[in-house]
Every structure is written in structure tokens, then in C-alpha cells.
Design a protein around this motif. Structure first.
Motif, short mmCIF file in Angstrom:
data_model
loop_
_atom_site.label_atom_id
_atom_site.label_comp_id
_atom_site.label_asym_id
_atom_site.label_seq_id
_atom_site.Cartn_x
_atom_site.Cartn_y
_atom_site.Cartn_z
N SER A 45 0.85 -1.19 0.00
CA SER A 45 0.00 0.00 0.00
C SER A 45 0.88 1.24 0.00
CB SER A 45 -0.92 0.02 1.23
OG SER A 45 -0.17 0.27 2.41
N TYR A 46 0.31 2.35 -0.41
CA TYR A 46 1.05 3.61 -0.47
C TYR A 46 1.53 4.01 0.92
CZ TYR A 46 2.02 8.46 -1.87
OH TYR A 46 2.62 9.67 -2.13
N ASP A 81 -9.11 7.74 -4.02
CA ASP A 81 -7.66 7.56 -4.08
C ASP A 81 -7.10 7.33 -2.67
OD1 ASP A 81 -4.87 7.79 -4.49
OD2 ASP A 81 -5.18 9.12 -6.20
N GLN A 82 -6.53 6.17 -2.45
CA GLN A 82 -6.03 5.83 -1.12
C GLN A 82 -4.81 6.65 -0.73
OE1 GLN A 82 -5.57 1.54 -1.02
NE2 GLN A 82 -7.72 1.19 -1.54
N TYR A 117 10.81 3.53 -6.47
CA TYR A 117 10.55 2.62 -7.58
C TYR A 117 9.26 3.00 -8.31
CZ TYR A 117 10.27 -1.94 -9.96
OH TYR A 117 10.22 -2.94 -10.89
N ALA A 118 8.28 3.54 -7.58
CA ALA A 118 7.02 3.95 -8.21
C ALA A 118 7.28 4.99 -9.29
CB ALA A 118 6.06 4.50 -7.16
N ARG A 176 -2.57 0.10 -7.16
CA ARG A 176 -2.06 0.12 -5.79
C ARG A 176 -2.77 1.21 -4.97
NH1 ARG A 176 3.42 1.04 -3.25
NH2 ARG A 176 3.51 3.01 -4.38
N ALA A 177 -3.18 2.29 -5.64
CA ALA A 177 -3.89 3.39 -4.96
C ALA A 177 -5.40 3.14 -4.87
CB ALA A 177 -3.64 4.70 -5.70
N GLY A 178 -5.85 1.95 -5.31
CA GLY A 178 -7.27 1.62 -5.22
C GLY A 178 -8.11 2.24 -6.31
N LEU A 179 -7.48 2.54 -7.48
CA LEU A 179 -8.19 3.17 -8.58
C LEU A 179 -8.34 2.21 -9.75
CD1 LEU A 179 -6.43 6.66 -8.53
CD2 LEU A 179 -8.63 6.04 -7.49
#
Length: 521
Positions: free
Chosen positions: A262-263, A329-330, A388-389, A441-444
Motif C-alpha cells: 500500500s502507499y 484515491d487511497q 521505484y514507483a 495500488r492506490a485503489g483506482l
């Protein structure tokens, strides 16, 4: 001035040696001729190249990567103008955000140029190590590290000022002569940076142990990746996009890095040195100190153990930028759009209470989780610089510009959204594969086929949401340079001369007219 190149490195060696060795020695007799005798000498010389520049040493010391106006990260996101502000006052902060700087009123733009002679320091160290009688493998690695640290600083300076004075090898060999080196052309300075990275294959792989924070292959490729992307946009030369692609693929194929689940995991004090981080300034509670929350939290912001933070209420996320996020957006978990003080006052956007110690100037970029073991203003997080993102988003941009696929695959990511929907990326090698790994990964919801121009806009938006307060926004806006339909993007500045900061007047005066000022100043 020429004589500064040798003086600076000897002073750095002296300081570093004194701090690392309690044995009595005659330090005033350290010279480049008698110092480089042992492997320990070489390593101390290398350590000096990081001192108070790449790494921050001490509580209030300067450095390229800190949480105040000396930092290229903070300078970038404030000067971008559309993401971040600071409540400390008009001068220098709002002047910096609104691009009111001039050559005589720098408003923070003058703080980085001083590192230009560090490039020569790195070259001097590399040349001294070349003469040493040590194993060839060790020598190659140390020379590569010295040159790469110099290249790293050169690339940062190039981003902010364009080419900086660069003495020839002959000038460095005769430091007693008073010489004012010229600024190379942009094309030649890029070649200089590349030449300093020539030995990067001799650098170690990423290290999350005792060598964390020292330059390695991933960091070198990260610096070049940014350089090549910006040069591709500046020159229109597709070869730079191909070079950027190669750097991104080398980082990905190294196997050293992966996305966290997760972020918020990336910025957790209990997860420091996680392998999504490519580079962070190592911190602790007393020596190399991290004070992001001291700079950003209002003084009435509640702490985990109760009470208020007593922080300085500086950095804010502009509401106009906050509104560009999807409500699901998480990553919004790192931005406080409301909070309740320890005395029970509810502070919201509608009831901001105060500009600085409230929400009047914007939302609060908490970014890192609150540290229950915080000591005074000092938190235990490392200060994250490269992730890395960003590499994955860079790859999406590169593939979109080249209209091709990668020779490596994006991570396969699955995440449950705030609404309970499970989204999954495809783990493939297209531009969509890489941007969707970050979005999921951000829930989008993953993106689907769109035009090259529309995907370019989407990538810029995604970069801003993923990398807010990490120092990328200014260079991103300069690289893109166009308006989009009210989505919060704008040109960096209508005056292209503002793409570079002015050379500080003190250096212009020191060079007695031999150092040319950037255009427009």
C-alpha cells in the motif's frame, strides 16, 4: 575560483577524519600527496563527498535532500506553483511559488548553486585514487563512486541552473593558478554528466544494509533517467527517450526493488529502508535528523500519544491541487483535509480556523505516518528522495512517447478499493501496464485505451498524485509545457527564462565577468 577546488576537498577530509578517528594525528598536514596511502584514506575521501550535501549531517545542517528551503525537493514543489505552498510568509515562500525571483532577489533560488565546485572535488578524489596501490576491483569501484557522486550533483545543478563552470583536467592539475572555468553548452554538459557515470557498472547493487544512502547502480540509473527524459522533451531528440528506457529497464531488471502493498506502507516509520525506496537520506533521532512534520504540521495537530505537535505549520497542499484527486484515491490518507485538535476543536476546509495553524492555506501534507517515538521535532523516518514507483511511471511515459513496449514487465498488482471493488493490473509490458500498477495500488480503476495525448495527460496527473511533496513537480511541468482542460495543470511559467534559476550575483561578481548569467536575468 580555482583555488577553492583543492581547499574544499582538504577541509572536507579534515572534518570527516576528525569525526571518525579519535587517534591523535597532525591533521593540518593532510594533503592530496600524503593522504591517499591506504584503503581507509580512500574511503574517508569518498565519505567527504557526501558530507553536508548528499547526506545531511547534524540537526540544522544544509543539504540537497532535507525538508527545508535548502532542499531541491522543497524548492521544486514550491516553485512548481500549483501543488504546494508554505505558510511561513511572503518572502521567500510565496515569492518563490509565484516566480517573483530575480538575480538580486533569489527567494530561495540561490541555495543550491554553491555545490558546483563539489563536482571538481569528486574528480580530484577519483584522480588521487587512480594513483593508489590497491586492488584493481576496489579501485574501480571507488573511482566509479567518486565520479558518480560528482555526476549526481552535476545533474541536479543542471536541472536548476543549466551548465555550471567546469574546469578542465589541466586546471585541476594546477590549482595554484587563478583560472575561471567557462560554462559548457547544454549539449556538452550532458555529455560531461554521462562521462562521469561511465563507470557505473562498477557500482554495487542497491543496499538496504550498512551502505544504504551511498550511490549504487539504481541511484545512478535514476539520476540519468530523469536527465534523459527532460533532455528528450527539451531537444525533441528521440534518442534520449531510448536512453531513458534503458535506464528504467536496468532498474526494473535488477530485481532490487518492488512496490509495497500500500502507499502508506512506503512512508511508515516501522518500514524504513523498504525496497520501494531507491534513495533516502538516512536519519535518526539525534544526528541526521528528519523534521518533515515539524515543518508541515500545525501546532495544534494531535499526536498519537495525546497532546499537540507544537510544530511550525508551514507546508500546505493547495486546495486546487487537492481537488484533482479522485475521492477514492487511497493516497489521500497522507493528506489531512480535516482534523480535531487535542482540545476538541474540529478543523475543516469549511472551518479552517487559521491560515498557518489550521487549513486556511490548504490541506496538511502529513505524508509520513506519525512517529510515536518522536524526540522533540525529530522523527525516525528516512527522508525519501527516489522511489521505484517513479520508475514505473517514467516507463509508462517513455513507452507512450516512443509508442512501443518494454523489454521488462510491470508488477502485477491487486488492490481492494474504498468501495470494496478489487482492481488488478495486467503485469504486462505496455505503457498501460506500468501506469496501472500505480493506479491499482492506490485503489483506482485501471486505465484503458486512449490517445497518446490523453495518456500523456493521465501520466502527468498520476505523477502528481503519486509523487506529491517528493520534488518532481517543477521538472514535470517544465517537461510537459502545455495547458489541459482545467485539470489543475498549467505551464510552469510563460517566461521560458524562468525554467532556470538565476546564477547568484555573488558568484557573478567573484568571476569578474567571466561567468555568464542565465538569459532573462
Amino acid at each position: 575560483m580555482k583555488t577553492k577546488y583543492i581547499i574544499a576537498i582538504v577541509l572536507s577530509l579534515l572534518i570527516t577524519t576528525q569525526s571518525c578517528d579519535l587517534e591523535m594525528e597532525e591533521y593540518n598536514k593532510i594533503t592530496p600527496d600524503n593522504f591517499y596511502n591506504t584503503e581507509k584514506d580512500a574511503k574517508l575521501a569518498i565519505a567527504a563527498l557526501y558530507y553536508n550535501s548528499i547526506t545531511k549531517v547534524g540537526t540544522w545542517s544544509p543539504g540537497l535532500f532535507v525538508q527545508n528551503i535548502n532542499s531541491v525537493l522543497t524548492l521544486s514543489d514550491i516553485a512548481a506553483g500549483d501543488m504546494m505552498a508554505c505558510s511561513y510568509g511572503t518572502n521567500p515562500w510565496e515569492y518563490l511559488r509565484t516566480h517573483q525571483w530575480t538575480e538580486s532577489n533569489g527567494y530561495g533560488t540561490q541555495n543550491v548553486f554553491k555545490y558546483y565546485n563539489h563536482i571538481s572535488n569528486a574528480r580530484i578524489v577519483a584522480k588521487q585514487i587512480e594513483k593508489m596501490d590497491i586492488s584493481e576491483n576496489l579501485k574501480a569501484g571507488l573511482i566509479a563512486e567518486a565520479k558518480a557522486v560528482g555526476a549526481w550533483k552535476a545533474a541536479i545543478l543542471y536541472d536548476y541552473y543549466g551548465p555550471v563552470p567546469y574546469p578542465t583536467d589541466e586546471m585541476l592539475a594546477t590549482p595554484a593558478e587563478l583560472v575561471y572555468p567557462e560554462r559548457p553548452s547544454k549539449e556538452n554538459f550532458v555529455k560531461i554528466i554521462e562521462s562521469l557515470f561511465d563507470g557505473k557498472d562498477a557500482l554495487p547493487e542497491a543496499d538496504y544494509g550498512p551502505n544504504f544512502g551511498r550511490i549504487n547502480k539504481s541511484i545512478a540509473n535514476m539520476v540519468l533517467l530523469r536527465l534523459y527524459m527532460n533532455e528528450a522533451a527539451r531537444t525533441g531528440d528521440v534518442n534520449f527517450w531510448n536512453k531513458a528506457k534503458d535506464c528504467a529497464e536496468q532498474i526494473i531488471s535488477s530485481g532490487s526493488h518492488e512496490l509495497q502493498n500500500s502507499y502508506s506502507d512506503v512512508f511508515s516509520v516501522n518500514n524504513t529502508k523498504n525496497n520501494e525506496i531507491i534513495f533516502a537520506t538516512p536519519s535518526d533521532y539525534s544526528f541526521n535528523t528528519m523534521m518533515w512534520h515539524a515543518e508541515s504540521l500545525p501546532n495544534n495537530f494531535p499526536l498519537p500519544g495525546g497532546g499537540s505537535s507544537n510544530s511550525w505549520g508551514g507546508y500546505k497542499i493547495l486546495w486546487s491541487f487537492y481537488d484533482t484527486f479522485d475521492a477514492n484515491d487511497q493516497r489521500l490518507s497522507g493528506i489531512a483535509a480535516s482534523y480535531t485538535t487535542s482540545s476538541g476543536v474540529e478543523i475543516t476546509r469549511e472551518n479552517p480556523v487559521d491560515n498557518r495553524h489550521g487549513l486556511g492555506d490548504g490541506a496538511i501534507p502529513v505524508k509520513y505516518d506519525l512517529d510515536p517515538n518522536q524526540v522533540s521535532f525529530f522523527q525516525g523516518h528516512d527522508f525519501i528522495v527516489y522511489r521505484y514507483a517513479e520508475v514505473l511511471l517514467a516507463m509508462a511515459e517513455i513507452l507512450n512517447e516512443l509508442q512501443t513496449t518494454a523489454d521488462v514487465n510491470a508488477p502485477l498488482v491487486a488492490q481492494v478499493s474504498k468501495e470494496g471493488v478489487t482492481y488488478t493490473s495486467d503485469g504486462g509490458n505496455t505503457a498501460y501496464s506500468f501506469i496501472n500498477a500505480i493506479r491499482v495500488r492506490a485503489g483506482l480503476e485501471p486505465l484503458t485505451t486512449m490517445s497518446k495525448e490523453a495518456l500523456r495527460d493521465a501520466i502527468l496527473m498520476e505523477r502528481s498524485h503519486e509523487l506529491y511533496c517528493e520534488g518532481t513537480r517543477r521538472m514535470d511541468l517544465i517537461r510537459y509545457q502545455r495547458m489541459t482542460d482545467g485539470n489543475g495543470y498549467k505551464k510552469f511559467d510563460n517566461d521560458e527564462n524562468k525554467f532556470l534559476f538565476p546564477i547568484p550575483v555573488s558568484y557573478i561578481n567573484e568571476y569578474k565577468g567571466n561567468l555568464t548569467q542565465n538569459p532573462g536575468y
